[in-house]
Design a protein around this motif. Structure first.
Motif, PDB file in Angstrom:
ATOM      1  N   PRO A 106     -17.930  -2.531  85.740  1.00 21.72           N
ATOM      2  CA  PRO A 106     -17.175  -1.627  84.861  1.00 21.72           C
ATOM      3  C   PRO A 106     -15.841  -1.227  85.482  1.00 21.72           C
ATOM      4  CG  PRO A 106     -19.050  -0.487  85.851  1.00 21.72           C
ATOM      5  CD  PRO A 106     -19.154  -1.925  86.248  1.00 21.72           C
ATOM      6  N   GLU A 143     -11.368  -4.427  78.998  1.00 23.98           N
ATOM      7  CA  GLU A 143     -12.065  -3.207  79.397  1.00 23.98           C
ATOM      8  C   GLU A 143     -13.557  -3.507  79.529  1.00 23.98           C
ATOM      9  OE1 GLU A 143     -12.924   1.409  78.047  1.00 23.98           O
ATOM     10  OE2 GLU A 143     -12.051   0.038  76.580  1.00 23.98           O
ATOM     11  N   VAL A 172     -15.882   6.267  79.372  1.00 24.93           N
ATOM     12  CA  VAL A 172     -15.298   7.021  78.272  1.00 24.93           C
ATOM     13  C   VAL A 172     -16.382   7.904  77.673  1.00 24.93           C
ATOM     14  CG1 VAL A 172     -14.238   6.824  75.983  1.00 24.93           C
ATOM     15  CG2 VAL A 172     -13.623   5.190  77.777  1.00 24.93           C
ATOM     16  N   ARG A 208     -16.734  -1.059  80.072  1.00 27.10           N
ATOM     17  CA  ARG A 208     -17.040   0.371  80.071  1.00 27.10           C
ATOM     18  C   ARG A 208     -18.484   0.626  80.483  1.00 27.10           C
ATOM     19  NH1 ARG A 208     -15.764   3.129  74.428  1.00 27.10           N
ATOM     20  NH2 ARG A 208     -13.724   2.314  74.979  1.00 27.10           N
ATOM     21  N   SER A 265     -14.083   1.356  83.506  1.00 32.93           N
ATOM     22  CA  SER A 265     -13.805   2.627  82.830  1.00 32.93           C
ATOM     23  C   SER A 265     -15.102   3.312  82.421  1.00 32.93           C
ATOM     24  CB  SER A 265     -12.916   2.419  81.598  1.00 32.93           C
ATOM     25  OG  SER A 265     -13.648   1.844  80.545  1.00 32.93           O
TER      26      SER A 265
END
Length: 156
Positions: free
Chosen positions: A15, A95, A19, A97, A17
């Protein structure tokens, strides 16, 4: 943007990020669960999405449900907090996540199921039919916890 959920996959990308996101568990007066068919991966899921700046997290749940389903809800509680580091979501923009999602319990207020850019279908689904719908295991966990009417929220 395409999306791939990696769940307990040792070959998943790392990962980059985290959120804050929500999902919303809501049932109608017949006990059916509100689900969307996601446009990014074709799977069925609870409505939900990421928190915006300047927004209370419960307001995120109400907004995301309205945007994705056309249904108005009122948040009444928390089903659980889902932070499994072995569940990462890979997006086509690069990205990756790590999951952090609060699943809220909500009460149906009004509205008719309506699709959006993020939902190709929106339905109230009978609990008996859930086994016949393509649902990611991490999403099914939230649904099952919502159906259990747990006294305390799941934390995991």
């Amino acid at each position: 943007m395409a999306r791939i959920d990696h769940f307990n996959n040792p070959n998943a990308p790392k990962p980059n990020s985290i959120v804050v996101a929500v999902t919303v568990f809501v049932q109608d007066d017949q006990g059916r669960v509100l689900l969307i068919q996601r446009t990014d991966n074709g799977l069925w899921a609870l409505p939900g999405g990421a928190q915006d700046f300047g927004e209370y997290i419960a307001d995120t749940a109400v907004r995301e449900t309205r945007e994705e389903t056309g249904v108005e809800v009122e948040v009444t509680g928390v089903v659980g907090i889902y932070t499994n580091p072995n569940h990462v979501v890979e997006y086509s923009d690069g990205e990756v996540r790590q999951q952090f999602s609060i699943c809220f319990r909500a009460r149906f207020v009004n509205g008719e199921p309506t699709t959006s850019d993020e939902s190709s279908a929106v339905r109230w689904v009978l609990c008996d039919a859930l086994d016949h719908v393509a649902i990611h295991p991490s999403m099914r966990l939230r649904i099952d916890h919502g159906l259990e009417q747990r006294e305390n929220p799941y934390i995991g």
